[in-house]
Write a protein that holds these residues in place. Structure first.
Motif, PDB file in Angstrom:
ATOM      1  N   ALA A 179      36.373 -26.000  47.459  1.00  0.00           N
ATOM      2  CA  ALA A 179      37.870 -26.206  47.296  1.00  0.00           C
ATOM      3  C   ALA A 179      38.590 -24.784  48.489  1.00  0.00           C
ATOM      4  N   PHE A 180      37.547 -23.753  47.836  1.00  0.00           N
ATOM      5  CA  PHE A 180      38.201 -22.793  47.842  1.00  0.00           C
ATOM      6  C   PHE A 180      36.929 -21.392  47.989  1.00  0.00           C
ATOM      7  N   SER A 181      36.058 -21.919  47.613  1.00  0.00           N
ATOM      8  CA  SER A 181      34.621 -21.134  47.582  1.00  0.00           C
ATOM      9  C   SER A 181      33.632 -20.731  48.044  1.00  0.00           C
ATOM     10  N   SER A 182      33.857 -22.177  49.233  1.00  0.00           N
ATOM     11  CA  SER A 182      32.610 -22.957  50.001  1.00  0.00           C
ATOM     12  C   SER A 182      31.993 -21.655  50.236  1.00  0.00           C
ATOM     13  N   GLN A 183      33.503 -21.461  51.206  1.00  0.00           N
ATOM     14  CA  GLN A 183      32.163 -19.734  52.805  1.00  0.00           C
ATOM     15  C   GLN A 183      31.624 -18.728  51.518  1.00  0.00           C
ATOM     16  N   THR A 184      32.124 -18.517  50.807  1.00  0.00           N
ATOM     17  CA  THR A 184      31.492 -17.010  49.760  1.00  0.00           C
ATOM     18  C   THR A 184      29.888 -17.889  49.076  1.00  0.00           C
ATOM     19  N   ALA A 185      30.060 -18.539  48.701  1.00  0.00           N
ATOM     20  CA  ALA A 185      28.755 -19.287  48.024  1.00  0.00           C
ATOM     21  C   ALA A 185      27.249 -18.948  49.284  1.00  0.00           C
ATOM     22  N   ASP A 194      27.544 -17.389  52.483  1.00  0.00           N
ATOM     23  CA  ASP A 194      27.466 -15.942  52.392  1.00  0.00           C
ATOM     24  C   ASP A 194      26.910 -15.796  51.268  1.00  0.00           C
ATOM     25  N   ASP A 195      27.015 -15.118  49.900  1.00  0.00           N
ATOM     26  CA  ASP A 195      25.684 -15.031  49.265  1.00  0.00           C
ATOM     27  C   ASP A 195      24.370 -16.144  49.275  1.00  0.00           C
ATOM     28  N   HIS A 196      24.313 -17.173  50.059  1.00  0.00           N
ATOM     29  CA  HIS A 196      22.431 -17.523  49.885  1.00  0.00           C
ATOM     30  C   HIS A 196      22.215 -16.221  51.005  1.00  0.00           C
ATOM     31  N   ILE A 197      22.984 -16.376  52.286  1.00  0.00           N
ATOM     32  CA  ILE A 197      22.435 -15.709  53.406  1.00  0.00           C
ATOM     33  C   ILE A 197      21.805 -14.393  52.833  1.00  0.00           C
TER      34      ILE A 197
END
Length: 248
Positions: A177-183, A185-188
């Protein structure tokens, strides 16, 4: 059990085992928290709703219990297990130990075609993120981590992780709900380090990526206290290696 859960019509045309169909649907509902921690489940009621006999339900219950999702109590109701903070941190410890070394290994072995496959999964995550589809995002996230292990020739590593991450998965689902963007970015960043054939860099990115769940867990537990066991979420409950890592 939620009284208004709809009758499930299972698609039998693909001919998988009925128990696999039941397991897949229940697994999805537990992971999505449609079946909430602490909720009671009945073999007879589930069998009725899925329009199957009780044996495939019993088999599915057993598989989910081995993953840590269900608590089977003989002669009493089966419960969706509460989330264990200790089990989440143990799963994190296992994942860091295995996956940091897996990506270090992968960085010297992955081909351009392998990197392209990982980029395809990142694109799938982006589409799920933009659509707000947490289950699809989670599935692509798992596929990304699994694909690295497989393409590095370390399939057994993912098998070990999958056996131990049940409690962690529900926290990860809640965190989206609040961390998908960060996850994402980490994968990139991780894929770029793999493409650059940087073993140390990939290992460090993976450690940081998997360590984020500690802060996420504190927030989620504060927002959903009823979903959790009463185990101690303090620093003392962390595996020794993680406590040392977090010391100033």
């Amino acid at each position: 059990m939620t009284q208004d859960m709809p009758l499930i019509s299972l698609d039998r045309t693909a001919r998988p085992a009925i128990a696999d169909l039941v397991y897949g649907e229940l697994h999805k509902q537990v992971l999505n928290l449609d079946l909430k921690p602490g909720e009671k489940l009945s073999e007879a009621e589930i069998a009725k709703r899925f329009e199957v006999s009780r044996q495939p339900v019993r088999d599915a219950f057993y598989r989910l219990s081995k993953m840590g999702f269900l608590l089977i109590r003989p002669q009493r109701a089966t419960l969706v297990s509460l989330i264990s903070t200790r089990a989440v941190m143990q799963a994190q410890f296992i994942r860091i130990a295995l996956e940091a070394e897996a990506v270090r290994h992968a960085a010297t072995r992955l081909t351009a075609a392998d990197i392209q496959a990982l980029e395809g999964l990142i694109a799938e995550q982006a589409a799920a993120k933009d659509a707000g589809d947490k289950l699809r995002f989670h599935a692509a996230d798992d596929a990304f981590h699994r694909e690295i292990c497989l393409r590095a020739g370390l399939e057994f590593t993912w098998d070990l992780i999958a056996e131990n991450k049940g409690h962690m998965d529900r926290v990860r689902m809640l965190s989206l709900a609040f961390s998908s963007q960060t996850a994402w970015d980490d994968h990139i960043a991780l894929t770029r380090a793999l493409a650059d054939r940087d073993p140390d860099g990939t290992a460090e990115i993976m450690r940081a990526h998997l360590s984020r769940i500690h802060e996420q867990l504190i927030r989620i537990r504060a927002e959903h206290e009823a979903y959790f066991e009463d185990d101690d979420p303090s620093e003392a409950s962390l595996p020794l290696g993680l406590r040392e890592k977090r010391m100033p």
